[in-house]
Motif scaffolding. Sequence first.
Motif: not given
Length: 492
Positions: A195-215
């Motif tokens: 979930d790119l809209n996750v509330a946890d800032p640490v989890a948000h910061k560690h989402t792989p950039y490839v996944i960000i681009l795919v979504k």
Amino acid sequence: MAEPKTKYDRQLRIWGEQGQAALEKASICLLNCGPTGSETLKNLVLGGVGSITVIDGSKVEVSDLGNNFMVDESSVGQSKAKCVCAFLQELNDAVKAKFIEEHPEALIETNPSFFSQFTLVVATQLVEDSMVKLDKICREANVKLIFARSYGLTGFVRVSVKEHTVIESKPDHFLDDLRLNNPWPELKSFAETIDLNVADPVAHKHTPYVIILVKMAEEWAKTHGGSLPSTRDEKKQFKELLKAGMVATDEENYKEAIEASFKVFAPRGISLDLQQIISDSCTEVDSNSSQFWVMLAALKKIYQAKAEADYLVIEQRVKNILKKIGRDPDGISKTMIKSFCKNARKLKVCRYRLLEDEFSNPSLPQLQKYLTDEDYSVAMGFYILLRAVDRFTANYNSFPGQFDGEMDEDISRLKTTAVGLLSDLGCNGSPLTEDLINEMCRFGASELHAVAAFIGGVASQEVIKLITRQFVPISGTFIFNGIDHKSQLLAL
């Protein structure tokens, strides 16, 4: 094992352990160990090539002390091959070195089978007649060959092999295929769990950039009729969409996604170059086919998304093909097949004309273009004159300008020889300038150390490309113009 890794640490980072192992197995033969040959071999000895054989029938003269760092005053009068070999051996005692006191021209004439024992031959300072003969010998024996020559302020390097295949071509500019605009099922499923809209800032910061681009690409496609950004404005809007997803300004993963967003817009499929290789007649393999073409035949039959699945399928197909053509099913290593799969989009096949064909039947339109093109005319002039001096030598038993008091006569003779050569090639008249002809005579066939070191550096670089099968060797004749400090490739 620790010592070689420390010793060759810097180069291991470039061509890896597989490339270094290929170097350490290679046997190199050097013809003529003047400054050009010595400088070429010096670089290879320092790089850890397996063995060297130096062929030269001349003795060290006083004049050699001024341009060859592999001889000294105590060497004068001794075998040049022996002295150079001893100096080179001191640079790296892991390299096996031997010498043969014989003129290369005599060896080419009387013992052509001699060259079949080597991985590669470096032929320096040979005249045209010997070059043509050696080229045929090495082709027949399937031995790689590189010609190198320095002549005053000019020189050339030319690779000559029937065919050279490259798996790790390592292009300077290459667009990685991350399948961002067409993710395979597993990647798509994995992206859906995040979930790119996750509330946890640490989890948000560690989402792989490839996944960000795919979504984000999927989100864009939903609102744009299934298509991805194509125009300049759309690409800008897509980047703004990525930027809007950032929660904090220090999110490096989102910055990476913005910088790599152009990979989403990349066209699907494989390049035209690779399509041509896959369609090559050599993919119809037989028992004599090289490992490269066996793996290519397997690749031709399947092109899947997942790297590991690709490897397993290709490996099985390779085994089946090897068995079908009567070879050991395990004859190609897993490491080799994995490297092939990893670099499948970057494969290169290089084929070189027989030297005799180039000399007797060059591409006339290309020849005339080079002669009249302001950017190439000097390089082409040197190419013609380097051939003309060999004709001159055959006729007059000396190089133009080699002896004092004959300069004016030699200039006239060289001009006549060059005009005759151009006429034989189909070019009427002489577009060569008087200044260039005068310079060639002024060079007097000298080997200047600075030029020889440069030519030797280029030649040794091409040797390493051929032996490691990494990077793409030069195609055509490399001409160095020391007057204008320019280097150019001529494809004839």
